[in-house]
Design a protein around this motif. Structure first.
Motif, mmCIF file in Angstrom:
data_model
loop_
_atom_site.group_PDB
_atom_site.id
_atom_site.type_symbol
_atom_site.label_atom_id
_atom_site.label_comp_id
_atom_site.label_asym_id
_atom_site.label_seq_id
_atom_site.Cartn_x
_atom_site.Cartn_y
_atom_site.Cartn_z
ATOM 1 N N VAL A 12 0.837 -1.204 0.000
ATOM 2 C CA VAL A 12 0.000 0.000 0.000
ATOM 3 C C VAL A 12 0.864 1.243 0.000
ATOM 4 C CG1 VAL A 12 -1.647 1.349 1.329
ATOM 5 C CG2 VAL A 12 -1.981 -1.124 1.062
ATOM 6 N N ASP A 30 -16.009 7.672 -4.095
ATOM 7 C CA ASP A 30 -16.932 6.602 -3.732
ATOM 8 C C ASP A 30 -18.161 6.655 -4.619
ATOM 9 O OD1 ASP A 30 -18.506 8.674 -2.816
ATOM 10 O OD2 ASP A 30 -18.065 8.342 -0.689
ATOM 11 N N THR A 112 -12.959 -0.704 -8.408
ATOM 12 C CA THR A 112 -12.621 -1.863 -7.569
ATOM 13 C C THR A 112 -13.688 -1.996 -6.493
ATOM 14 O OG1 THR A 112 -11.248 -0.511 -6.105
ATOM 15 C CG2 THR A 112 -10.131 -1.590 -7.954
ATOM 16 N N ASP A 113 -13.901 -3.260 -6.043
ATOM 17 C CA ASP A 113 -14.847 -3.515 -4.960
ATOM 18 C C ASP A 113 -14.062 -3.625 -3.661
ATOM 19 O OD1 ASP A 113 -17.319 -3.639 -6.410
ATOM 20 O OD2 ASP A 113 -16.579 -5.511 -7.294
ATOM 21 N N GLU A 114 -14.276 -2.682 -2.783
ATOM 22 C CA GLU A 114 -13.598 -2.624 -1.496
ATOM 23 C C GLU A 114 -14.572 -3.044 -0.393
ATOM 24 O OE1 GLU A 114 -10.472 -2.094 -1.498
ATOM 25 O OE2 GLU A 114 -10.291 -1.421 -3.592
ATOM 26 N N PRO A 115 -14.026 -3.371 0.840
ATOM 27 C CA PRO A 115 -14.920 -3.755 1.951
ATOM 28 C C PRO A 115 -16.001 -2.718 2.230
ATOM 29 C CG PRO A 115 -12.645 -4.271 2.493
ATOM 30 C CD PRO A 115 -12.597 -3.510 1.215
ATOM 31 N N ARG A 118 -17.933 0.048 -3.535
ATOM 32 C CA ARG A 118 -17.194 0.256 -4.777
ATOM 33 C C ARG A 118 -16.422 1.580 -4.721
ATOM 34 N NH1 ARG A 118 -20.209 -1.224 -10.221
ATOM 35 N NH2 ARG A 118 -18.533 -2.718 -10.479
ATOM 36 N N VAL A 119 -15.216 1.534 -5.267
ATOM 37 C CA VAL A 119 -14.386 2.742 -5.361
ATOM 38 C C VAL A 119 -13.990 2.917 -6.828
ATOM 39 C CG1 VAL A 119 -12.237 3.871 -4.682
ATOM 40 C CG2 VAL A 119 -13.522 2.498 -3.009
ATOM 41 N N HIS A 121 -11.601 4.759 -9.614
ATOM 42 C CA HIS A 121 -10.257 5.330 -9.716
ATOM 43 C C HIS A 121 -10.114 5.992 -11.095
ATOM 44 C CE1 HIS A 121 -9.252 2.744 -6.244
ATOM 45 N NE2 HIS A 121 -10.009 1.851 -6.873
#
Length: 537
Positions: A12, A30, A112-115, A118-119, A121
């Motif tokens: 990261v 977001d 991307t699918d984050e916890p 969706r985010v 970029h």
């Protein structure tokens, strides 16, 4: 397990370090459009710091107002999981900088699918330079194409300003050329966008050193005026500011060290950097300068050939006729001298004298023209009175006017003082009056008027007649050497076509102008304007 976490944290941090130094702007948002990530490149491109951008709605930051609703609707569809046609594609979009100016960007969007959900970029870069290069290339191609097919300098100038105005979106583009003979700048072409009203900004002539075109030509260097309203040097700048033109750029048209004119553009704002824009205009000006010089050489060749032909025509008709009269009259006089009465002999001598005088006038005109145009004929100004000069010319031509029953009227003040060469102005008065007499049918009227303008610095002198007039098609060539109007040729009125050329040269050597007034009825009116004082005063 801790080692794996450390590895993830390391990845990261490494990713963040890469994003921090990448030249592309990185923005993460977001599903509601709030900014989650904002790297230094994004700050450079859009003008907001990470602290100012994070947690704010992206649409409010960088999306133009007219596109915000469509942007939010598209984000809502992506957040709902609908397949997005824009994902992974290179998109050409418009963005807004923090300072309010709009510019093009190229953007790639991924998700991307984050916890936490969706985010999205976005990776973007400012596309202004690339699009500017394309636009400039199109402009240069349009100008080059216009010059290549232009059949005259006038058409070429019109195509240059049109290409610049239309392709660059500038509301006013002007091309000015130096008139070396008259010592003024003339606007030979002007492009204005539809609906643009110019008012008193739209001048067609300027003195050297006056206004942006005049200063560019005087210095032979480019000028950039970032705020016309603050430019106190030129009244034309104030006129431009009143009609919404805020910025102006001018570059010289030159060939070698000789400045031919100026190319000037005016706009409300110019988004391109000063050095970049000056570079474009400089390249275009070089193209136009080379074209104009080549065209002038070609036109000069044609003009010389035409002048030669017209000179030969003039010699054939205007010199041969009086010579023939002199020759035949002399021969008859010699053969019949013993049989002629004294009065008949004197009549032959008068015919010979008139023809000789006609030859003398033509010879003097040719010599005067050559001397005036080469600068070898002196003009010696003194304090004099134009009224006296005009009255002397009227008296000298009174017999000719009376022979045609012409009414000659003078409207003159008691005195018209000016600083001029009385001998040369007498030539002007004689030429204008003799022309009026020559081209006015019997019983007509000639009116001569002169007076000071409201400023007291300029004398306006008019010579008007009720004669045969000059057709509109002939008027632009009226002051050309050996040129005769078609009406004069049709009526076989003799003349050399030099009188008006000499008259204009004398007037301009006095820093004045001579023009032909517009006429709705028969006749002709010449208007001479002369300074009442010396130019230095």
């Amino acid at each position: 397990m801790s080692e794996r976490v450390d590895d993830v944290d390391g990845v990261v941090r490494q990713a963040q370090a890469v994003l921090a130094v990448t030249l592309q702007a990185y923005v993460a948002i977001d599903t509601e459009g709030r900014v989650l990530g904002w790297n230094p490149a994004a700050e450079r491109i859009f003008g907001f710091t990470p602290a100012q951008a994070c947690a704010r709605d992206l649409a409010d930051l960088i999306i133009p107002v007219r596109f915000r609703d469509a942007h939010r609707a598209g984000m809502a569809r992506l957040a709902a999981g609908e397949p997005g046609r824009v994902l992974g594609q290179q998109l050409q979009l418009a963005a807004v900088h923090r300072d309010g100016h709009e510019f093009p960007i190229e953007l790639t969007l991924t998700v991307t699918d984050e916890p936490g959900g969706r985010v999205f970029h976005a990776f973007a870069h400012d596309d202004t330079t690339a699009q500017r290069a394309v636009r400039f290339a199109v402009v240069e191609a349009a100008v080059a194409g216009g010059l290549a097919v232009a059949e005259s300098s006038t058409v070429a100038a019109a195509r240059v300003v049109e290409a610049l105005g239309v392709r660059m979106g500038w509301p006013v583009v002007e091309l000015w050329l130096v008139d070396d003979h008259r010592q003024v700048l003339t606007c030979v072409a002007r492009h204005t966008e539809p609906g643009q009203r110019l008012g008193d900004f739209a001048l067609d002539e300027l003195e050297p050193g006056i206004g942006l075109p005049g200063r560019v030509c005087a210095d032979g260097a480019a000028r950039w005026i970032p705020d016309l309203s603050a430019d106190g040097v030129s009244l034309r700048s104030a006129a431009a500011a009143r009609i919404g033109l805020r910025v102006a750029v001018g570059v010289p048209l030159a060939f070698g060290r000789h400045t031919l004119g100026a190319l000037c553009v005016y706009a409300e704002r110019m988004d391109d950097p000063e050095d970049t824009l000056l570079g474009l205009l400089g390249r275009l000006a070089a193209q136009v300068g080379q074209y104009l010089e080549r065209r002038r050489a070609e036109e000069l060749t044609v003009e010389l050939a035409r002048t030669k032909d017209e000179f030969l025509t003039m010699v054939t008709h205007e010199l041969r006729n009086p010579l023939a009269v002199i020759s035949s009259s002399t021969a008859l006089l010699d053969e019949e001298l013993d049989e002629l009465t004294s009065e008949q002999q004197h009549e032959y001598l008068r015919i010979i004298t008139r023809s000789a005088q006609r030859l003398s006038v033509m010879t003097d005109d040719l010599l005067d023209l050559a001397r005036l145009e080469s600068g070898h004929l002196a003009v010696d100004p003194i304090d004099t009175d134009l009224r006296d000069i005009i009255e002397q010319a009227v008296q000298a031509n009174a017999t000719l006017a009376a022979g045609k029953q012409l009414t000659v009227t003078m409207q003159l003040p008691e005195r018209l003082a000016l600083h001029a060469d009385p001998t040369r102005l007498r030539q002007v008065a004689d030429n204008l009056l003799s022309n009026a007499i020559k081209y006015t049918p019997a019983g007509g009227t000639i009116t001569i008027a002169a007076g000071l303008d409201d400023t007291g610095e300029t004398i306006t002198w008019t010579v008007a007649d009720t004669g045969i007039g000059i057709p509109t098609a002939d008027q632009t060539r009226l002051f050309r050497r050996f040129y005769r109007a078609s009406t004069a040729l049709e009526k076989c009125i003799p003349g050399t076509g030099l009188g008006l050329v000499i008259t204009r040269t004398i007037v301009e050597r006095h820093h004045g102008t001579i023009t032909l007034a517009e006429h709705t009825g028969p006749g002709t009116t010449f208007i001479v304007r002369l300074p009442s004082t010396t130019p230095s005063a």
